[in-house]
Write a protein that holds these residues in place. Structure first.
Motif, PDB file in Angstrom:
ATOM      1  N   ILE A  16       0.773  -1.135  -0.049  1.00 45.74           N
ATOM      2  CA  ILE A  16      -0.043  -0.080   0.066  1.00 45.74           C
ATOM      3  C   ILE A  16       0.902   1.229  -0.015  1.00 45.74           C
ATOM      4  N   ALA A  17       1.875   1.174   0.573  1.00 46.74           N
ATOM      5  CA  ALA A  17       2.925   2.318   0.697  1.00 46.74           C
ATOM      6  C   ALA A  17       3.377   2.629  -0.691  1.00 46.74           C
ATOM      7  N   ARG A  18       3.800   1.433  -1.298  1.00 47.56           N
ATOM      8  CA  ARG A  18       4.282   1.666  -2.659  1.00 47.56           C
ATOM      9  C   ARG A  18       3.152   2.021  -3.657  1.00 47.56           C
ATOM     10  N   GLN A  19       2.054   1.846  -3.547  1.00 49.72           N
ATOM     11  CA  GLN A  19       0.886   2.364  -4.203  1.00 49.72           C
ATOM     12  C   GLN A  19       0.658   3.785  -4.189  1.00 49.72           C
ATOM     13  N   PHE A  20       0.542   4.498  -2.985  1.00 51.41           N
ATOM     14  CA  PHE A  20       0.701   5.750  -2.461  1.00 51.41           C
ATOM     15  C   PHE A  20       1.669   6.446  -3.188  1.00 51.41           C
ATOM     16  N   LEU A  21       3.067   5.858  -2.913  1.00 53.50           N
ATOM     17  CA  LEU A  21       4.322   6.586  -3.659  1.00 53.50           C
ATOM     18  C   LEU A  21       4.013   6.712  -4.994  1.00 53.50           C
ATOM     19  N   ILE A  22       3.807   5.465  -5.555  1.00 49.81           N
ATOM     20  CA  ILE A  22       3.844   5.887  -7.209  1.00 49.81           C
ATOM     21  C   ILE A  22       2.780   6.898  -7.777  1.00 49.81           C
ATOM     22  N   THR A  23       1.408   6.676  -7.110  1.00 45.92           N
ATOM     23  CA  THR A  23       0.644   7.476  -7.310  1.00 45.92           C
ATOM     24  C   THR A  23       0.748   9.065  -7.150  1.00 45.92           C
TER      25      THR A  23
END
Length: 622
Positions: free
Chosen positions: A53-60
């Motif tokens: 989820i952290a990676r999703q937030f970062l890339i978004t």
């Protein structure tokens, strides 16, 4: 000067760490349960793993940073060369290029969407959403967040908010155009200007979903820190990153509902004929029925969120910078308890200074003096943090990694922007400079650029734990120097033109003879801003290239003391394959006299470091 550390320091847990008590069979079962049976849809898309989820937030957030930077480049073209022909942009902007010029309505929309995207979608969701999710369970010794499902919902509400906001960019009437603060009456009357119509409606709907996302995440962060700390990890042993994320989440929980109420009341004014923010309005000479409302009421509601929002943006960066400075200076953080106290002080004071944004609203002078006093007081805990960061660096054995450069750059920008905040905190001076570029320069330095530097520092530092590989340091150095120099070249001249009275929010300044002398300086600022934006593509290339082709990381590449570096190189769901390590000491045991190496991880008992124990530590029973 960089220090050469022993190779053994990269072993499990650093020095003297007891082996993790688990068997090969247990590890196989854990991996099987958590990964082998997971469909890719639930592992990578609708994941409940805090790290994914952290990676999703970062890339978004990175996507939104590109969009926001592109919008700022477009309106800097207009401001730098207001008489230039922009027909070459017509294939991209269509009808918003009118007669070779950028449409006035679209200029206001660009400024509105740039501010909204950068403040909320990049520096709130992209920064706090990434690192609060990634680091809280790893640094407090938890398998995951308190509620993985709620955590997943937090991201997908943000994603839904992003989709709605992105769609609004392509509306026939244009996106929202009331300024990023969406003051009435432009935001409250759909018929006011083209950007007050459907674009404004979608802005409000998007922000409702965004606020829900932030509240879901904030409740999760607070609950995890309070309830899921590993054995031995008291609040007085938490890394400063966790203190910053914890207090940031509390700020969001208390302040975002106020913005939600303001957005809902705006919807009522726009769609149901109420008059919360409207009174005595005339359009085309015809009086509207609205009576009794006050646009100043909206300003109070907005800035009650808006000023805590400044610290919601900056405090996670403060926490990460504290961690990175101590790690790379190979020194304990100076004044650990004072750093915690200053974070708490900033959090408390951030709720009682909102009206310094409103000195020009006709506020009672006595009330203005109260808010001025409180605003200047909040400089004290901020000053404590700056002093402690500088003291941590003083005579440190500094390793100039890319993360360390951005952390030092953060301190520099925070000092530069903070000093101008003292000027604007004075009501007498603020009234003169409120609508000038001096204010733009101030908040872009102290909040925008500083927070971005904290974000970059965090990505470079924790990238090995996120992806198991190292980012390219040389590209990181180039990225830092181009960005650092570019930021100062953009915003330092803005202070000068602001003091001279150069107005913000103006589409063109060529109609004012007094400002014609700043034509060359405006071109310089625009050129520097566009070049600094393009420098960010070095980071984007480095990021995605390193995910797949970067040098493979070791378990603890920075020789850090906190718990996340005791997990496997790329931790699976559940983080530790066996028992979660216990914590015995504070998180900043660097360069301790008598120690065999220059760092002692938190999970090393005092019984294993007898040669370096202080007198009171010898009395502690492990």
């Amino acid at each position: 000067m960089a220090t050469n550390l022993p190779a053994s320091a990269n072993a499990q847990g650093g020095i003297g760490t007891a082996p993790v008590p688990h068997t090969e069979h247990d590890e196989h079962l854990h991996e099987h349960d958590e990964h082998h049976d997971q469909h890719w849809m639930w592992k990578y898309v609708f994941s409940q793993d805090h790290k994914m989820i952290a990676r999703q937030f970062l890339i978004t957030g990175m996507f939104w940073a590109i969009v926001g930077g592109t919008l700022s480049s477009l309106f800097r073209l207009q401001l730098g060369w207001p008489e230039a022909t922009l027909d070459w942009l017509q294939p991209l902007l269509g009808k918003w290029i009118d007669g070779g010029k950028l449409s006035k309505e679209f200029y206001l929309a660009l400024v509105t969407m740039h501010g909204t995207i950068m403040v909320f979608f990049v520096l709130t969701a992209g920064l706090s959403g990434t690192f609060s999710n990634f680091l809280i369970p790893l640094q407090v010794g938890a398998r995951d967040m308190a509620s993985g499902f709620m955590n997943m919902l937090s991201y997908w509400f943000f994603f839904l908010s992003s989709i709605i906001m992105f769609v609004s960019l392509f509306l026939e009437t244009g996106p929202a155009a009331a300024g990023w603060t969406i003051y009435p009456p432009l935001s409250a009357l759909p018929q006011a200007i083209p950007g007050s119509g459907m674009g404004m409606t979608l802005w409000l709907v998007s922000m409702v979903f965004f606020i829900v996302s932030q509240l879901l995440g904030g409740v999760n962060y607070v609950t995890t820190v309070i309830n899921l700390r590993t054995r031995g990890l008291s609040m007085s042993k938490l890394p400063l990153t966790i203190w910053a994320f914890f207090l940031t989440a509390i700020l969001g929980i208390l302040s975002f509902p106020v913005l939600l109420s303001a957005a809902l009341l705006l919807v009522f004014d726009r769609s149901f004929g109420t008059s919360f923010f409207l009174s005595d309005i005339y359009i085309a000479g015809q009086a509207l029925h609205n009576q009794g409302g006050s646009p100043v009421l909206f300003q109070h509601l907005f800035w009650f969120l808006g000023h805590p929002e400044v610290y919601i943006v900056i405090m996670p960066a403060m926490g990460m910078v504290s961690e990175i400075l101590a790690t790379n200076a190979r020194k304990p953080i100076f004044g650990y308890r004072a750093m915690i106290g200053s974070l708490i002080g900033i959090s408390l004071l951030s709720f009682v200074v909102w009206a310094h944004h409103m000195f020009v609203t006709g506020m009672n002078p006595f009330l203005g003096s109260v808010f001025m006093f409180l605003t200047l007081i909040i400089a004290v805990p901020s000053g404590v943090k700056v002093f402690n960061w500088l003291a941590t660096l003083w005579r440190g054995n500094i390793r100039f990694t890319a993360a360390m450069l951005f952390a030092i750059g953060f301190v520099s920008l925070f000092i530069s922007g903070g000093l101008t905040g003292i000027i604007l905190g004075n009501a007498t001076l603020d009234i003169q400079m409120h609508n000038t570029y001096f204010v733009v320069a101030h908040f872009h330095l102290v909040m925008g650029s500083s927070a971005f530097f904290g974000l970059f520092a965090g990505v470079y530092h924790w990238f090995p734990k996120m992806f198991g590989r190292m980012m390219d340091e040389k590209l990181g150095y180039i990225h830092f120097w181009l960005t650092f120099i570019g930021v100062y070249l953009v915003f330092m001249p803005m202070h000068y033109v602001g003091i001279a009275g150069f107005p913000r929010r103006y589409y063109s300044w060529t109609g004012f003879d007094a400002f014609s002398q700043f034509a060359d300086l405006n071109k310089f600022i625009s050129a520097a801003a566009i070049l600094a934006f393009f420098a960010q593509f070095i980071f984007i290339f480095n990021f995605f290239y390193s995910i797949f082709r970067g040098r493979r990381a070791t378990q603890n590449p920075w020789n850090s003391t906190t718990l996340e570096w005791t997990t496997p190189i790329v931790p699976g769901h559940g983080n530790w394959p066996g028992e979660i390590p216990a914590v015995y000491r504070w998180p900043y045991d660097y360069s301790k006299p008598g120690s065999e190496t220059d760092f002692i991880p938190q999970n090393v008992p005092y019984s294993q470091t007898a040669s370096s124990n202080l007198p009171y530590e010898r009395e502690i029973e492990d």
